[in-house]
Design a protein around this motif. Structure first.
Motif, mmCIF file in Angstrom:
data_model
loop_
_atom_site.group_PDB
_atom_site.id
_atom_site.type_symbol
_atom_site.label_atom_id
_atom_site.label_comp_id
_atom_site.label_asym_id
_atom_site.label_seq_id
_atom_site.Cartn_x
_atom_site.Cartn_y
_atom_site.Cartn_z
ATOM 1 N N ASP A 28 71.958 -0.121 39.266
ATOM 2 C CA ASP A 28 73.181 -1.395 40.381
ATOM 3 C C ASP A 28 73.618 0.035 41.259
ATOM 4 N N LYS A 29 73.476 0.158 42.756
ATOM 5 C CA LYS A 29 73.166 1.569 43.350
ATOM 6 C C LYS A 29 74.361 1.785 43.007
ATOM 7 N N GLU A 30 75.451 1.017 43.473
ATOM 8 C CA GLU A 30 76.879 0.931 43.450
ATOM 9 C C GLU A 30 78.177 2.176 41.446
ATOM 10 N N LEU A 31 76.883 0.493 40.493
ATOM 11 C CA LEU A 31 77.163 1.581 39.431
ATOM 12 C C LEU A 31 76.740 3.008 38.880
ATOM 13 N N HIS A 115 71.681 -0.487 32.291
ATOM 14 C CA HIS A 115 70.238 0.405 32.753
ATOM 15 C C HIS A 115 69.580 0.842 31.612
ATOM 16 N N LEU A 142 69.480 -5.153 33.983
ATOM 17 C CA LEU A 142 71.172 -4.820 33.099
ATOM 18 C C LEU A 142 71.894 -5.976 32.125
#
Length: 145
Positions: A28-31, A115, A142
Motif C-alpha cells: 500500500d503505497k500511501e501506508l 506488509h 495486508l
C-alpha cells in the motif's frame, strides 16, 4: 523531499542512495510512504544542526529495504526494547524537549507488520540511529499472516 525544507533550516545534510529504477514490491503505497516519512521525520527531529541523514533503498533477492541512518542523539539501550510501544517516550531531555505523542513508531511498526515485513533499530547514544524497514517482494495481503 518531504523533509527537505526542515532539513535545510537545521542545516542537515541529506544523502540519498536509491536505485535508478525502483524495485517492484506489493504494498500500500500511501501506508508505506507514511511509515518511511515517520522514520525520516524522527531522524530530522532528533538530529542536531549540521548533522547528516542518509536514506537508502536496497534491492535484495527476496526483499526491499528502506534504511534511514542519522547522526542524531541516539536511543539509550534501556529505551530500545520499548520504542514500539504505544505512547512510549524516552526520559532523555534531548527527546522530551521535542513534541511527540509516542505513537509514531508504534504505527510505523504496525504498517510494516501488515506488509509482512520487519523493522530493526540499532542505536547508540551520541552516535545516531540506523532504522531498517524490510518489505518482502512476494505478494502479501495486508493483515494476513
Amino acid at each position: 523531499s518531504a523533509i527537505e525544507a526542515s532539513a535545510q533550516y537545521k542545516q542537515l545534510t541529506i544523502e540519498r542512495l536509491v536505485p535508478d529504477s525502483f524495485p517492484a514490491i506489493m504494498a500500500d503505497k500511501e501506508l508505506l510512504k507514511g511509515a518511511i516519512i515517520n522514520i525520516l521525520g524522527n531522524a530530522l527531529k532528533y538530529t542536531p544542526e549540521r548533522g547528516k541523514i542518509t536514506f537508502a533503498v536496497v534491492n535484495h533477492e527476496s526483499e526491499v529495504t528502506f534504511e534511514v541512518t542519522d547522526t542524531g542523539y541516539g536511543i539509550a539501550e534501556e529505551d530500545l526494547p520499548h520504542i514500539f510501544e504505544k505512547f512510549y517516550r524516552s526520559a532523555n531531555p534531548q527527546i522530551t524537549t521535542e513534541m511527540g505523542s509516542g505513537l509514531g513508531l508504534s504505527i510505523t511498526a504496525e504498517i510494516v507488520r501488515l506488509h509482512g515485513g520487519r523493522i530493526d533499530v540499532k542505536s547508540q547514544i551520541g552516535e545516531g540511529t540506523h532504522v531498517t524497514i524490510a518489505i518482502p517482494k512476494e505478494e502479501h495481503y495486508l493483515g494476513r499472516e
